[in-house]
Design an enzyme around this catalytic site. Sequence first.
Site, mmCIF file in Angstrom:
data_model
loop_
_atom_site.group_PDB
_atom_site.id
_atom_site.type_symbol
_atom_site.label_atom_id
_atom_site.label_comp_id
_atom_site.label_asym_id
_atom_site.label_seq_id
_atom_site.Cartn_x
_atom_site.Cartn_y
_atom_site.Cartn_z
ATOM 1 C CB CYS A 215 12.028 -65.471 -25.038
ATOM 2 S SG CYS A 215 11.612 -64.095 -26.094
ATOM 3 C CD GLU B 33 10.649 -67.485 -28.408
ATOM 4 O OE1 GLU B 33 11.003 -68.207 -27.452
ATOM 5 O OE2 GLU B 33 10.290 -66.309 -28.292
#
Lengths: 495, 495
Positions: free
Chosen positions: A268, A231
Amino acid sequence: MNYTDATAEQIHALMEAAYTASVAFRKVPLQQRAALMYAIADTLENSGDALIHTAMAETHLPEARLRGERGRTIFQLRSYADATVQGDWLEARIDTANAEKVPAKPDIRKMLVGIGPVVVFGSSNFPFAYSTAGGDTATALAAGCPVIVKAHPAHPQTSQMVADMIHAAVAACGLPAAVFTHVHGASFEVGQALVLHPRTKAVGFTGSFAGGKALFDLANQRKEPIPVFAEMGSVNPVYLLPEKLAGDAVSIANAYAGSITLGVGQFCTNPGILVGIKGSALVNFATALATAVAAIPAGNMLHAGIQKAYVAKRAAALAQQGITLLAAGLESADDAQAVATIATVDAATFLHNPLLHQEVFGPFSLLVQCADEQELLAVAHAMEGQLTSTVMGTENDLQSHAALLDAIAEKCGRFILNGVPTGVEVCHAMHHGGPFPATTDSRFTSVGADAIKRFARPIAYQSWPDHWLPAELQNANPLQLLRSINGQLSKDAIA
Amino acid sequence: MNYTDATAEQIHALMEAAYTASVAFRKVPLQQRAALMYAIADTLENSGDALIHTAMAETHLPEARLRGERGRTIFQLRSYADATVQGDWLEARIDTANAEKVPAKPDIRKMLVGIGPVVVFGSSNFPFAYSTAGGDTATALAAGCPVIVKAHPAHPQTSQMVADMIHAAVAACGLPAAVFTHVHGASFEVGQALVLHPRTKAVGFTGSFAGGKALFDLANQRKEPIPVFAEMGSVNPVYLLPEKLAGDAVSIANAYAGSITLGVGQFCTNPGILVGIKGSALVNFATALATAVAAIPAGNMLHAGIQKAYVAKRAAALAQQGITLLAAGLESADDAQAVATIATVDAATFLHNPLLHQEVFGPFSLLVQCADEQELLAVAHAMEGQLTSTVMGTENDLQSHAALLDAIAEKCGRFILNGVPTGVEVCHAMHHGGPFPATTDSRFTSVGADAIKRFARPIAYQSWPDHWLPAELQNANPLQLLRSINGQLSKDAIA
């Protein structure tokens, strides 16, 4: 405290031990895997202030945030433990024999099993929730995979403290010690050796594009390529549609000033690009956003490397032709603090400058101003893959932007209406993933029980007598799982 | 008939058209996708003898086999159409909002959607079932992905005839023509251009290791890597345990003589390695196998390239030190026919010669003779990843070979007891996949409705009003899907 990098010999030995443990752990009953996850959650819950204080010193994250993140990590472990036992993730499917079919159909029963030892790279921005006892570790254990965590070098002591708790939990549960291994490694070579070791069967990573892509490439260059779920973050674009913006410019601006600068912009799902159509509503929005951001104090980033990268990437973005600084937050006497920043650019310039599409990790956002609807659509098409995309729009806005909604949906993992992307709920329906470069495989998530499937593969048993099958697939359904039996889901036993 | 390779310009144009179609097709209701699959099945069912005769001429496969394979392809299309509508593969998950939670939990709803245009490489050994209208095409359409099939150059006319039927079905269903595209390409460049095109989002392949691995590497070297599911075959080892072999040597030998030579050995689950422990039972087995194979006539392989590869790989295997020819089938005056072959080698030699672990595609099998149980276990550990592994064993055999069973299970996708690996039932519990190099991703299957998931990715919708959600996720559950609602599977509507 100083920690030394694991040597090549140590890595080889620990991977061999992890392999041996994997043979046993793959068959450990679901209930016992869940017990381990509960035990880890319990020790974390009882870990007291020392862990929080250590993490504060290593990450510069504030106490409340770290206490909250520890709580989230405990919740994750318990909810994934529950999902492990419930067993939907196993995808247990049974087709019973049919001797009358030509050719005769054999008895076939399928379920997911652990893929083998999983290497997890601790992240810098979530020292608990995406690190040592974080989501990757929890879901790999759920799948029946031994885990090898490489501590993030920015918070080695925090990682070591959590690792020690996990070691104790593994021992208390009577499981092989090598079900969980913890190594330190400040150099790239340690990570490289872990990914390249033939006993490693999958990798979990949360961090930068450069880091994740390097591991992905290494894994694919192996003689036996292995899956890497990396990720790698994204810019999480926000599309400000005209009617909504005309009605709510100031409140949207205030919500986004908060979201952009939350945790010094180190999430994120931080909204790094805002897109709107030029006009008075966008001017009002920009003014309100500038006012709000100007009042936000500078903050300490996680570590010196990230701070340095922020300063460099922010400067590079601001140096691009056609970029204007719209607002800067309060400066700090402390050079190590990041100043919140909003820049702006017109869409034509944005569309022709790939650098502006890249994430500036930290409290930075770029307002892209479009001349018209066509440019707005062009910007959506030009976006790379994203963890999230957000639309701020009224019913009328949505009705008149069908093509835009299609273009946005195609590029994101989570599609938010009238909210902010920061905040990732741990629940079954959450998808924390997205098309490349947000992640290395758009088909998987790193949050929610479905994250277990990253680390499991199917095996089908053909014509085995009942007592040789795993409990999950036996006739009596002793684990009371929901299974597909000849295509129909049920908890029924098989006669 | 001659077909010309698609040019780079044609490929670019068709991929752009496929992209445009993907935007619409992703949202086409499940029922309509299923209708297309049913329509393709119906035209195949009514395709008469011309298709069979063309396939016979191009593939050298016998009529009965081709009629059977067409029937299997029709069955696949219909069963995957049923699975498409039933919708378990969608993994629909709904978490309802909870305003009382701190922070407030938003409404989040997740489902799988088509990943985008999928390039399918027709296989040589299944001109129907794994080619133009085969499993990869059916499952990609199920997921809502436009399909671009590259015809296998060994049966271009068969492929074109099936493609024409699909074009007609697409038109009859009122779908955009670019939902299905068919190209010819004898050169590697055509496949390369298709895999490298930025609009391509996934690849399905069934064929050789060299071919699949080359596509996998290309896909990973793209700026945006994409998933490739390549099923690359395997040697499908068979472990002959002592008590079973002592009791049944002759009947096992006869069953395996048939399985090894079925369809001139051109099945991906062909048993290419047999492993047993030296002794009188293994001698009896080898003798019976040799007798049975010696009576089997040579057969035409699919095309000249495969025949040539068989001759070369067979010769290379037989030329290895320590290899003995155990039996050869009947020779043929026709040089283009493949002679069934059983070779044998002791396990010590096998363990040290990697060439002997490789597939010899065709009617070839290697009997590996172990000195003892330790060597048997060592052979199992030395195996690469396999589509299938088989154990021939009695209850006593299984009881006394626990470590062996673990070692075998670790390396295979389907684990068969007392059967033959040839024959891949199309059913929900089937797993046709396995650890590398059997496939490029052990987490997916190419047979069974789960194969749809290769070509689908999750998207989560956060805080959208009901009428903006896809029907699959709406409160009323208009499609009557089984959905996870706050973690519990049900067909309930949401209040």
